[in-house]
Structure formats: structure tokens, C-alpha cells
Design a protein around this motif. Structure first.
Motif, PDB file in Angstrom:
ATOM      1  N   ILE A   1       0.872  -1.182   0.000  1.00 17.80           N
ATOM      2  CA  ILE A   1       0.000   0.000   0.000  1.00 17.80           C
ATOM      3  C   ILE A   1       0.904   1.226   0.000  1.00 17.80           C
ATOM      4  CG2 ILE A   1      -1.715   1.333   1.316  1.00 17.80           C
ATOM      5  CD1 ILE A   1      -2.707  -1.274   2.557  1.00 17.80           C
TER       6      ILE A   1
ATOM      7  N   THR B   1       1.042   5.316   0.538  1.00 18.92           N
ATOM      8  CA  THR B   1       0.281   6.482   0.987  1.00 18.92           C
ATOM      9  C   THR B   1       0.263   7.548  -0.092  1.00 18.92           C
ATOM     10  OG1 THR B   1       2.245   7.501   1.999  1.00 18.92           O
ATOM     11  CG2 THR B   1       0.874   6.101   3.424  1.00 18.92           C
TER      12      THR B   1
ATOM     13  N   SER C   1      -4.214   5.363  -4.271  1.00 20.17           N
ATOM     14  CA  SER C   1      -5.464   5.964  -4.743  1.00 20.17           C
ATOM     15  C   SER C   1      -5.376   6.249  -6.234  1.00 20.17           C
ATOM     16  CB  SER C   1      -5.776   7.243  -3.972  1.00 20.17           C
ATOM     17  OG  SER C   1      -4.939   8.289  -4.415  1.00 20.17           O
TER      18      SER C   1
ATOM     19  N   LEU D   1      -7.298   2.365  -4.085  1.00 16.84           N
ATOM     20  CA  LEU D   1      -7.855   2.606  -2.763  1.00 16.84           C
ATOM     21  C   LEU D   1      -8.919   3.683  -2.856  1.00 16.84           C
ATOM     22  CD1 LEU D   1      -4.568   2.817  -0.673  1.00 16.84           C
ATOM     23  CD2 LEU D   1      -6.208   0.914  -0.707  1.00 16.84           C
TER      24      LEU D   1
ATOM     25  N   GLU E   1     -11.872   6.009  -0.557  1.00 13.67           N
ATOM     26  CA  GLU E   1     -12.269   6.469   0.778  1.00 13.67           C
ATOM     27  C   GLU E   1     -13.229   5.442   1.383  1.00 13.67           C
ATOM     28  OE1 GLU E   1     -11.730   9.877   2.016  1.00 13.67           O
ATOM     29  OE2 GLU E   1     -13.077   9.660   3.711  1.00 13.67           O
TER      30      GLU E   1
ATOM     31  N   VAL F   1      -9.750   4.003   5.037  1.00 13.85           N
ATOM     32  CA  VAL F   1      -8.928   4.801   4.132  1.00 13.85           C
ATOM     33  C   VAL F   1      -9.486   6.221   4.094  1.00 13.85           C
ATOM     34  CG1 VAL F   1      -8.165   5.077   1.727  1.00 13.85           C
ATOM     35  CG2 VAL F   1      -8.443   2.775   2.694  1.00 13.85           C
TER      36      VAL F   1
ATOM     37  N   ILE G   1      -3.177   9.302   0.829  1.00 17.70           N
ATOM     38  CA  ILE G   1      -4.159   8.672   1.723  1.00 17.70           C
ATOM     39  C   ILE G   1      -3.545   8.506   3.118  1.00 17.70           C
ATOM     40  CG2 ILE G   1      -5.434   7.413  -0.078  1.00 17.70           C
ATOM     41  CD1 ILE G   1      -3.523   5.146   1.949  1.00 17.70           C
TER      42      ILE G   1
ATOM     43  N   LEU H   1      -4.261   5.983   6.669  1.00 18.36           N
ATOM     44  CA  LEU H   1      -4.932   4.747   7.059  1.00 18.36           C
ATOM     45  C   LEU H   1      -5.174   4.749   8.560  1.00 18.36           C
ATOM     46  CD1 LEU H   1      -2.692   2.309   4.998  1.00 18.36           C
ATOM     47  CD2 LEU H   1      -5.114   2.772   4.563  1.00 18.36           C
TER      48      LEU H   1
END
Ligand SMILES: [Zn+2]
Length: 246
Positions: free
Chosen positions: A83, A85, A109, A140, A142, A157, A168, A170
Motif C-alpha cells: 500500500i 500512501t 489511490s 484505494l 475512501e 482509508v 491517503i 490509514l
């Protein structure tokens, strides 16, 4: 010149399944999180922001990270999901190394992936850096991100633009850990002077995050004030302090 420091990562366990790797080297690199034994199958770990492969000081960040993980009994080969950010190279340059070693899936995202393939790429080519290479499997969004069998880890998220257009954060309600990437640090906020940065959006993002019930903030970088922000009172105080910048 190659700078070396003896201990380049400090690891910290904030919950049963949550390990943080705090960068201690001389040059720039991000902190990394590892959610262990979450996913089904033989690659159960999830990594958040694997960081640089090699930074501007010639430090082999990713090799050090792999070693630090190994000291805790975890292997890069056992990572099933990456993942990010956001897409700055100090957070996702090493995606390709993880993918090479484990075949892990990648997610970030959609807004950030769009940025990576447009302005982000132009920025990197201007700086003479290679654009980070990876193909996200899904984006990803929201809201809830349920991971593992029986939703072993259920993250929230938050789309938190400002530092970059599709950053993003988490939040893990069960442990009250908030992973903030480059949105909020100890005593500071993310820069907004890169392409796609926006101070007004960052303000909105920080406002939203400050409403959450948080015991630990795990930021993307250390500052002169510290790394992980622990306990509700300090977290609250930190949000109050960083709002003064906004
Ligand atoms: Zn960044």
C-alpha cells in the motif's frame, strides 16, 4: 561518498500485527509499516510505503529494511500487498523490489496514480530520477478496506490531499493507529510546494484526521521533535500545534 550508520532502522511493535520501521539513516527515506500475518495464503504480510531502494546519500535503504524485517522474523518474499500512501519516490521506489521478490500486489489511490503518470513523472525527469515503476492491481477508495480472512484487519482509508493530490491516510480503529504518510508529522505537516501540493487542501485533510480517536500516529518521516506520537493527549496536542501552520 557513501555514508553508513550502524543502525538504519529502529523497529517498533504497536499492536500484535503491526510493526513500524523507523528510518534512522543519514539521507532521506520514509518510515515503513508492516502488517504481519493478515492475508490468506503464503504471502500474508502487507507493507505500507517500502521507501527508497537507494537514497541521495547512497544508502541502500531497501537492503537495510529487508534486514530489519528479518531481525523480527519477516521476509520480503512473504509480502502479498503493497500500500502506498502517495507516489513520491522516497515512499514507493522500492515497490519494484518487493514485487520482484514476492509478486506482491500494489495499491494506491486513483488520484495519486494519475499524478504519478503525469506531473509526478515530469517532476522526476526534471530531477533526473527514474519514475517509480509499478502497476496497481486496484485503487484505494475512501472508506473501509477489509483485509484477510474474516476481515482480520479492517482499515479506514481517508483521502487526504494537500501534500500530494491523492495522498491517503490509514486508520485502524481496533488499535487506534493512524498512519499519516506525509500529511502530519511530529510537530509538523507535509510540504505543499511540490507539484500537486495545496495548503488549503492539506488544512481540510488535517482537520478531518484530527477528529479521529487516535492512540498512535505513525508518520512518514521523523522530525526534530520525534517519530511516533503516542497516547491520545499527545496526539491531540500535536494536531492543535500543527494546525498553527495551516
Ligand atoms: Zn512525500
Amino acid at each position: 561518498m557513501v555514508y553508513r550508520s550502524l543502525k538504519t532502522y529502529e523497529s517498533i511493535q504497536l499492536a500484535d500485527n503491526f510493526y513500524g520501521y523507523i528510518w534512522q539513516g543519514n539521507g532521506n527515506n520514509c518510515n515503513t509499516c508492516l502488517l504481519v500475518d493478515v492475508l490468506r495464503g503464503d504471502r500474508p504480510h502487507i507493507i505500507i510505503d517500502p521507501g527508497h531502494i537507494t537514497n541521495e546519500f547512497g544508502e541502500n535503504c531497501f537492503d537495510y529494511l529487508a534486514k530489519a524485517m528479518q531481525e523480527n522474523g519477516f521476509k520480503v518474499e512473504d509480502i502479498g500487498l503493497i500500500i502506498n500512501t502517495h507516489s513520491h519516490i522516497d515512499h514507493c521506489q522500492a515497490n519494484e523490489m518487493v514485487v520482484q521478490k514476492s509478486g506482491a500486489w500494489v495499491t494506491l489511490s486513483e488520484e495519486e496514480d494519475e499524478f504519478r503518470r503525469t506531473s509526478g513523472e515530469r517532476l522526476n525527469s526534471m530531477l533526473g530520477s527514474k519514475n517509480p515503476e509499478f502497476k496497481p492491481l486496484f485503487y484505494l477508495k475512501e472508506g473501509e478496506l477489509n483485509l484477510g480472512a474474516k476481515n482480520k484487519v479492517s482499515l479506514q482509508v481517508f483521502l487526504t490531499p494537500g501534500h500530494s493530490p491523492g495522498s491517503i491516510c490509514l486508520y485502524w480503529p481496533e488499535t487506534k493507529i493512524l498512519v499519516t504518510g506525509d500529511v502530519v508529522f511530529y510537530g509538523s505537516i507535509g510540504r505543499t510546494d511540490f507539484p500537486g501540493g495545496s495548503l488549503s487542501l492539506l488544512k481540510k485533510s488535517v482537520d478531518r484526521l484530527s477528529q479521529l480517536d487516535v492512540d498512535y500516529v505513525f508518520p512518514g518521516h521523523r522530525t526534530e521533535y520525534g517519530n511516533v506520537i503516542k497516547d491520545k493527549t499527545n496526539v491531540k496536542r500535536n494536531f492543535q500545534a500543527v494546525k498553527l501552520f495551516l
